[in-house]
Design an enzyme around this catalytic site. Structure first.
Site, PDB file in Angstrom:
ATOM      1  N   SER A  34       0.839  -1.215   0.000  1.00 12.51           N
ATOM      2  CA  SER A  34       0.000   0.000   0.000  1.00 12.51           C
ATOM      3  C   SER A  34       0.865   1.254   0.000  1.00 12.51           C
ATOM      4  CB  SER A  34      -0.900   0.026   1.238  1.00 12.51           C
ATOM      5  OG  SER A  34      -1.861  -0.974   1.156  1.00 12.51           O
ATOM      6  N   ARG A  62       1.523   4.330  -3.170  1.00 11.39           N
ATOM      7  CA  ARG A  62       1.341   5.757  -2.881  1.00 11.39           C
ATOM      8  C   ARG A  62       2.646   6.520  -3.053  1.00 11.39           C
ATOM      9  NH1 ARG A  62      -2.394   2.624  -0.608  1.00 11.39           N
ATOM     10  NH2 ARG A  62      -4.375   3.514   0.109  1.00 11.39           N
ATOM     11  N   ASP A  64      -7.116  -7.687   4.831  1.00 12.06           N
ATOM     12  CA  ASP A  64      -6.336  -8.573   3.945  1.00 12.06           C
ATOM     13  C   ASP A  64      -5.759  -9.780   4.692  1.00 12.06           C
ATOM     14  OD1 ASP A  64      -6.862  -6.867   1.849  1.00 12.06           O
ATOM     15  OD2 ASP A  64      -4.983  -5.769   2.029  1.00 12.06           O
ATOM     16  N   ARG A  98     -13.343 -14.041  -1.227  1.00 13.58           N
ATOM     17  CA  ARG A  98     -12.446 -14.694  -0.270  1.00 13.58           C
ATOM     18  C   ARG A  98     -13.185 -15.472   0.811  1.00 13.58           C
ATOM     19  NH1 ARG A  98      -7.646 -10.090  -0.012  1.00 13.58           N
ATOM     20  NH2 ARG A  98      -6.627 -10.837  -1.912  1.00 13.58           N
TER      21      ARG A  98
HETATM   22  C1  S3P Z   1      -5.681  -1.102  -0.011  1.00 12.06           C
HETATM   23  C2  S3P Z   1      -6.898  -0.996   0.588  1.00 12.06           C
HETATM   24  C3  S3P Z   1      -7.766  -2.148   0.861  1.00 12.06           C
HETATM   25  C4  S3P Z   1      -6.986  -3.458   0.825  1.00 12.06           C
HETATM   26  C5  S3P Z   1      -6.114  -3.524  -0.382  1.00 12.06           C
HETATM   27  C6  S3P Z   1      -5.097  -2.394  -0.372  1.00 12.06           C
HETATM   28  C7  S3P Z   1      -4.917   0.126  -0.284  1.00 12.06           C
HETATM   29  O1  S3P Z   1      -8.789  -2.215  -0.118  1.00 12.06           O
HETATM   30  O2  S3P Z   1      -7.859  -4.553   0.868  1.00 12.06           O
HETATM   31  O3  S3P Z   1      -5.409  -4.748  -0.430  1.00 12.06           O
HETATM   32  O4  S3P Z   1      -3.705   0.056  -0.569  1.00 12.06           O
HETATM   33  O5  S3P Z   1      -5.509   1.198  -0.194  1.00 12.06           O
HETATM   34  P1  S3P Z   1     -10.129  -1.315  -0.048  1.00 12.06           P
HETATM   35  O6  S3P Z   1      -9.769   0.100  -0.244  1.00 12.06           O
HETATM   36  O7  S3P Z   1     -10.986  -1.830  -1.178  1.00 12.06           O
HETATM   37  O8  S3P Z   1     -10.721  -1.578   1.293  1.00 12.06           O
END
Ligand code: S3P
Length: 437
Positions: free
Chosen positions: A21, A25, A318, A349
């Site tokens: 994540s 970004r 996750d 899932r």
């Molecule tokens: C993420 C947000 C989550 C997560 C995904 C990564 C992110 O999803 O499940 O693996 O990097 O912002 P959602 O924004 O759909 O909740």
């Protein structure tokens, strides 16, 4: 195809891949900044590489070097007005974060973009992205009456909005914030349940005027370009989760993971495993670019079932597949609720995981928004399918470590979406019969 069987001991130290994540970004925000940044320990998985490819197609100069599993990126930021119309359709591959975050950024760029993805991503919900961006004035469309990708975006000047997030999604929140950076007027977001806050933290570090108290986020449009931010990405706690559970459920284990991100919006897995009785130690806490990280140690533990639901869910969404594996071993019942978002991830899932775990002999019940796991039943080796979902592949591999007999997994290479070295790291930790001290 891979096979996994039990081993007498699990022991050693793992160097985690960079957080997925944060990596997405860091690449996107540094591309939008004015000047060069170096990002060390960039996430090596396919998802973040898809983001890099898209940014390059939009005119950003990005170079990747260093070891394959721990690459460094140098990004030459081009500011708000440096992005160019891509010569082709942008491919987010399997990555929801790539598609949604770029959706936000591209809505304010004065050219046409088309963003697509693989079969799984093209079946995931995009109406939740399109709707708030349209409130901001965006011209964005999707297939299936604006529900699915491919997305078509004709970028234009946007205006800030005040918006309450209907789902606790960090991807949607981040898309709106990225759009808000270059909009007219402030963007104010209410998040009834807080989700991961890496975008907010990075934006503050890079000079954006953003205030957040968790529930309320307020962003002023940029009056000067973002400053580039060079840093080393903390290890991915979502990848650490596999070995946290492996260490806790294996009867003879001790595993250390250094430099693991411990952002409180991501540490639900530590809280829940601790509540289940896991012996976890967190040491050497420190900071990197506004993100906390630490070394984490786990040892064999006697786990008991727990009930998980409510506000903690986005903090471990996750990690639920591998948490379910811990639930299979724990004494008593584990109940997971309020997690219907799991049904719109890389696979459904809830259904896919329970199907595979029951093939292994687990006693599980499916709920519309979660599952009930009756723990303490022994698991047996069989053929399992990852459903081409990286998190299911790795969770089932961990289940294989405590099964009687061997599991054989189809589509196991999909782990490379987030953790290309997963299978290698699993091998490194295994101590075989002849080497047990
Ligand atoms: C993420 C947000 C989550 C997560 C995904 C990564 C992110 O999803 O499940 O693996 O990097 O912002 P959602 O924004 O759909 O909740």
């Amino acid at each position: 195809m891979r096979t996994v069987k039990s081993c007498p001991r699990l022991e050693g130290e793992i160097t985690l891949p960079g957080d997925k994540s944060i990596s997405h970004r860091a690449a996107i925000l540094n591309s939008s900044a004015a000047g060069k940044a170096q990002i060390d320990n960039f996430a090596p998985g396919r998802d973040c590489l898809a983001t890099v490819k898209c940014l390059k197609a939009l005119g950003v100069e990005i170079h990747k070097r260093g070891p394959k599993n721990f690459p460094a990126l140098s990004v030459s930021g081009i500011g708000e007005s440096g992005f160019k119309e891509a010569g082709n359709v942008l491919d987010a591959e399997d990555s929801g974060t790539t598609m949604r975050l770029l959706g936000g950024l591209l809505s304010s760029q004065p050219f046409l973009s088309i963003v697509t993805g693989d079969t799984s991503l093209r079946s995931r919900p995009m109406g939740r992205l399109i709707e708030p961006l349209r409130f901001m004035g965006a011209e964005i469309w999707g297939r299936g009456k604006d529900s699915f990708a491919p997305l078509v975006i004709r970028g234009r000047k946007l205006h800030g909005i005040e918006f309450s997030l209907p789902v606790p999604s960090a991807q949607i929140k981040s898309a709106i914030l990225l759009a808000g950076l270059f909009a007219q007027g402030n963007t104010i977001l209410h998040q009834p349940i807080p989700s991961r806050d890496h975008t907010e933290r990075l934006l503050k570090q890079m000079g954006a005027r953003l205030e957040s108290d968790g529930g309320l986020i307020s962003l002023a449009p940029l009056s000067s370009p973002l400053s580039p931010l060079s840093f080393s990405i903390p290890g991915d706690i979502s990848s650490a989760a596999y070995f946290l559970v492996a260490g806790a459920i294996h009867p003879n284990a001790k595993i250390i993971m250094r430099n693991c991100g411990i952002n409180p919006t991501r540490t639900g897995i530590i809280d829940v495993l601790s509540a289940m009785g896991a012996k976890i130690k967190i040491e050497n806490e420190r900071w990197e670019a506004g993100e906390p990280l630490a070394d984490i140690m786990i040892e064999s533990s006697d786990l008991r079932g727990v009930e998980v639901g409510g506000d903690i869910i986005p903090r471990l969404i996750d990690e639920i597949p591998v948490l379910a594996v811990a639930g299979c071993v724990a004494k008593g019942k584990t109940v997971i609720r309020d997690a219907s978002e799991l049904r719109v991830k890389e696979s459904d899932r809830i259904a896919a995981l329970l199907n595979e775990l029951s093939k292994m002999g687990a006693e599980v019940e499916e709920l519309p928004d979660g599952m009930v796991i009756h723990g303490g039943k022994s698991l047996s080796g069989t053929t399992v399918d990852s459903h081409s979902d990286h998190r299911l592949a790795m969770s089932l591999a961990i289940a294989g470590l405590i099964a009687k007999g061997e599991i054989t997994m189809d589509h196991a290479q999909v782990a490379e979406v987030s953790y290309p070295a997963f299978w290698q790291d699993l091998l490194t930790l295994r101590v075989e019969q002849n080497k047990v001290k």
